[in-house]
Design an enzyme around this catalytic site. Sequence first.
Site, PDB file in Angstrom:
ATOM      1  N   CYS A 151       0.833  -1.207   0.000  1.00 47.69           N
ATOM      2  CA  CYS A 151       0.000   0.000   0.000  1.00 47.69           C
ATOM      3  C   CYS A 151       0.867   1.257   0.000  1.00 47.69           C
ATOM      4  O   CYS A 151       1.460   1.582  -1.013  1.00 47.69           O
ATOM      5  CB  CYS A 151      -1.003  -0.026   1.147  1.00 47.69           C
ATOM      6  SG  CYS A 151      -2.367   1.147   0.884  1.00 47.69           S
ATOM      7  N   HIS A 198      -3.558  -4.887   0.718  1.00 48.74           N
ATOM      8  CA  HIS A 198      -3.012  -5.282   2.017  1.00 48.74           C
ATOM      9  C   HIS A 198      -3.083  -6.799   2.189  1.00 48.74           C
ATOM     10  O   HIS A 198      -4.000  -7.327   2.807  1.00 48.74           O
ATOM     11  CB  HIS A 198      -3.779  -4.595   3.149  1.00 48.74           C
ATOM     12  CG  HIS A 198      -3.355  -3.190   3.408  1.00 48.74           C
ATOM     13  ND1 HIS A 198      -2.409  -2.844   4.337  1.00 48.74           N
ATOM     14  CD2 HIS A 198      -3.739  -2.024   2.811  1.00 48.74           C
ATOM     15  CE1 HIS A 198      -2.245  -1.530   4.343  1.00 48.74           C
ATOM     16  NE2 HIS A 198      -3.038  -1.003   3.413  1.00 48.74           N
ATOM     17  N   GLU A 254      -1.437  -8.711   4.105  1.00 51.31           N
ATOM     18  CA  GLU A 254      -1.260  -9.171   5.491  1.00 51.31           C
ATOM     19  C   GLU A 254      -2.577  -9.308   6.238  1.00 51.31           C
ATOM     20  O   GLU A 254      -2.669 -10.053   7.227  1.00 51.31           O
ATOM     21  CB  GLU A 254      -0.312  -8.221   6.244  1.00 51.31           C
ATOM     22  CG  GLU A 254      -0.918  -6.923   6.752  1.00 51.31           C
ATOM     23  CD  GLU A 254      -1.197  -5.894   5.675  1.00 51.31           C
ATOM     24  OE1 GLU A 254      -1.789  -4.840   6.005  1.00 51.31           O
ATOM     25  OE2 GLU A 254      -0.821  -6.118   4.515  1.00 51.31           O
TER      26      GLU A 254
END
Length: 590
Positions: free
Chosen positions: A129, A233, A235
């Site tokens: 990001c 994102h 994660e």
Amino acid sequence: MKTYQTFDTESDYQKIHNHFSTSKKAPVIGITGNVSDGNLSLLPGYFNSILKAGGIPLVIPPFEETDLLIEMLNRVDGILLSGGADVNPLFLHEEPVEALHNINPYRDRQELLLVRLAANRQIPILGICRGIQVMNAALGGTLYQDIDTQSEGPHIKHSQDLDRAYASHTVNLEPDSILANLFHTEKLAVNSFHHQAVKETAPGFRVTARATDGVIEAIESTEYKAMIGVQWHPECFIVNHDEYMLPLFQWLIGEALSFQKAKELHHKVLTLDTHCDTPMFFGQGIRFDTRDPKIKVDLHKMTEGRQDATIMVAYIPQKERDDESLLAATAKADGILNELEKMVAANCTAVDIAYKPTDLYRLKAAGKKAIMLGIENGYAIGKDLTNVERFRKRGIVYMTLCHNGNNDICGSARYNEENLGVSAFGEQVIHEMNRVGMMVDLSHAGVQTFYDTLDISRLPVVCSHSSCRALCDHPRNLYDEQIKALAKKGGVIQVCLYSGFLRSDRPATICDAIEHLNHIVNLVGVEHVGLGTDFDGDGGIIGCNDSSELINFTRRLMHERYSEDDIRLIWGGNFLRVMEEVQKQASLQL
């Protein structure tokens, strides 16, 4: 996150030591931390993803002590640039647009610097990001401060209200990109919360994913470097126990492991580049102790690429062969050597001149860089045979018999329509080079000169910067039969990173250099090959363009499954074997 139901730490301690671990060393991944309300923070998805993929997370707080930043980078094996607030447009020489959102005043300066320093050191990087934006901006790309107001066309929603652990739109992956190969698909469902994005990619990068509205969602290096940025994102999925995006983190860990092993190899193995032309720039005000953009070899770049030594040559272009011109050539060679000695003396705490192989190993053990001296073009000795011994006593370890054009010693690979070989004077020169312990270098020599020299020299000879004619039909390259004859004599050929000697149809890459090296190994074995970059003499290719990128060459050798012993030979062991033999034979006579 895992919760513990016991407070018995002694039991935990004993469990750790119930057996002796012999597991492989996990790579350390530095993760840029966020700062909010004066506190350092990191969302658990980042470090959990690194742990899940097999790495050791290390949070990097924002700080501006550059010496400590470099020291930290020397200890990590990979970088994860985390998400967060917008990038301050002032750092990108822009004024803020009205739609710009929040800026974090603590992170930008350090992270923009960190990316450039990490890229110089070839450290694998994954940007997420904000991370893709920082990486792109730091390396020369541009950003949209706000895609809705600055980019054309209707847009999909890029800032979802949906829980972050779930995908909200799709991106189209470029075929043959790292992402397409990781996920085995052309369309990937991702989450999305951003309004800034990459506008134009930095030099050396390409777009590898776009949203359906055309917004750039991923970029990767086009220079065979381990750098990927994604706008979503990944994660967040792993926090929700969804391993859908795990391959991206496994890619980072795999690249970090390769980089870690390459660093360890460079610590153990002497790395010698057998030909560079940095002295050609002495008249342009260069500084060897700075990261000078005008040259490809300096102390900073050698340190970044973990290069131990190089052979810098006094290059003398071929000109007229009258007495006055010959004397001028000799004087020019001496002048260049004088400048080289002054450059080394001015930086004596970090670099020294090496005259024999044992000097190289001594300097490496002392933590210093080494420079050996060479002469490119025997034109430098004129018609005075005594210059051979005089230059050897100055420290010259090899001399190319010629350059582009015939001289009084021999016929060249270029501008030699008569196919001249070694002259009577040239035969004397070769015998004298054998006598005084100066290596005979046949790079630039014509075919007849090549075979004449093999017959005349009683010692092995070298080609300090040449490549394979079977793969690239250039007169500077060697035919397969020449390579076999060179090896039979006990000599070595050092693959040259001059693009035109590697490919004739497009700019050459590091993969092309490896192909030439593999070709030589397949012909004559790994004992007769090495690397002579020709940096600062127009050498430099995509993926290995200066000394800072030489560790990439090691990683490619590892990828080709060359062993540590093989890599030791390629990185100078073979060349130094010949040097040692030539110098040893001379020491019995001088």
